[in-house]
Design a protein around this motif. Structure first.
Motif, short mmCIF file in Angstrom:
data_model
loop_
_atom_site.label_atom_id
_atom_site.label_comp_id
_atom_site.label_asym_id
_atom_site.label_seq_id
_atom_site.Cartn_x
_atom_site.Cartn_y
_atom_site.Cartn_z
N HIS A 117 -4.86 12.40 -0.12
CA HIS A 117 -3.42 12.71 -0.17
C HIS A 117 -3.05 13.90 0.08
O HIS A 117 -3.57 14.91 -0.40
N ALA A 153 -7.79 16.67 -7.93
CA ALA A 153 -6.37 16.35 -8.16
C ALA A 153 -5.73 16.99 -9.54
O ALA A 153 -4.38 17.02 -9.52
N GLU A 180 -2.50 15.41 -13.26
CA GLU A 180 -1.11 15.01 -12.66
C GLU A 180 -1.19 14.12 -11.45
O GLU A 180 -0.29 13.31 -11.63
N LEU A 181 -2.20 14.36 -10.56
CA LEU A 181 -1.98 13.55 -9.19
C LEU A 181 -3.29 12.52 -9.16
O LEU A 181 -3.54 12.06 -8.20
N HIS A 187 -4.11 10.52 -6.03
CA HIS A 187 -5.36 10.93 -5.27
C HIS A 187 -6.38 9.89 -5.01
O HIS A 187 -6.85 9.70 -4.00
#
Length: 291
Positions: A134, A173, A176-177, A181
């Motif tokens: 990502h 990540a 949050e991600l 990810h």
């Protein structure tokens, strides 16, 4: 042999002769990595490298594998690497392979012909830290390259006949991600179709930017259960692989897994789903984890 500073190698190089040809890492800005914070990058003098090879020839003549350290030995050009590879081949008649860490920029600066030259001289395996597929995660951890560049680098290297071991990093990540990810990492690895894939788990190292972000409350790590679910999602999104050897046997991981993809994909997913039910009882104790 003479070594300078901290020297690391992949788990699969445990029995290899480690030869430092560079010191540190030429990038040395990844937010999660503290390995070379106290060791500025520089190229080791060629005569010192040759002296070490001569000493190793006398002390460990049966060497079959050599790992070129430090963090990205392939930053060296083929003109610098070829004499080292030739000297290793001459020193060790039973030599089976030479390997090294590499980043995408190192590999993309070399043509397929240059990589084939190195392959013909014994370089048979490189390890590339993808960390994440990502691009926003890569930007946040200051990887210095994009997923597309890393995919191209792996494809080019494998086209030259050099096997690639790709390394992903669970948890990098943050919360949050995490989902984005996991999916993007699975898709990036699928596009690479590497010979080997290993997934490590983030451990926050004091002195690194990511550790400071955690202390400041701007980075939220995943708990072990969430890390398992992220691992599940990475595997779920692995498609079109052609006999990729998969491992999560690094000491940083909570659950060691092994298989060949795509053959063992369903078994690996089922194992993870069973671990979800067992909770922490299925996981490696925190005190057993390490880098």
């Amino acid at each position: 042999m003479h070594y300078h500073g901290t020297v690391i190698r992949p788990p699969s190089e445990a029995d290899s002769y480690i030869l430092q040809v560079t010191y540190g890492c030429s990038h040395n800005q990844c937010a999660f990595c503290g390995t070379y914070l106290d060791k500025p990058f520089r190229v080791r003098p060629a005569d010192e490298v040759q002296q070490d090879i001569g000493l190793a020839r006398r002390c460990i003549p049966g060497t079959r594998r050599v790992f070129l350290a430090d963090g990205n030995a392939l930053v060296l050009g083929s003109r610098r690497l070829a004499p080292i590879l030739d000297a290793l081949a001459a020193a060790f008649p039973g030599l089976q392979r030479v390997s090294a860490y590499a980043n995408a920029r190192d590999l993309l600066q070399k043509s397929v012909d240059e990589l084939q030259l190195l392959r013909d001289r014994g370089l048979r395996l490189v390890y590339l830290g993808l960390e994440s597929g990502h691009d926003e995660v890569l930007r946040r951890i200051n990887k210095g390259t994009t997923a597309t560049e890393m995919i191209e680098a792996v494809q080019r290297t494998q086209a030259a006949g050099i096997r690639v071991s790709v390394i992903g990093l669970l948890g990098v990540a943050g919360a949050e991600l995490s989902a984005a990810h996991a999916e993007a990492t699975g898709r990036a690895v699928s596009a690479m179709d590497p010979r080997y894939l290993s997934l490590l788990t983030l451990m926050l190292v004091p002195g690194t930017p990511l550790h400071r972000q955690w202390q400041q409350g701007t980075f939220q790590p995943l708990d072990p259960e969430a890390l398992l679910r992220e691992l599940h999602q990475v595997i779920l999104h692995l498609e079109g692989l052609s006999g990729c050897i998969f491992r999560t046997n690094h000491a940083s991981n909570y659950l060691p897994l092994a298989g060949t993809l795509p053959k063992d994909k369903e078994r690996l997913l089922t194992t993870l789903e069973a671990a979800f039910q067992l909770g922490r009882a299925a996981l490696r104790p925190e005190s057993w984890r390490g880098l």
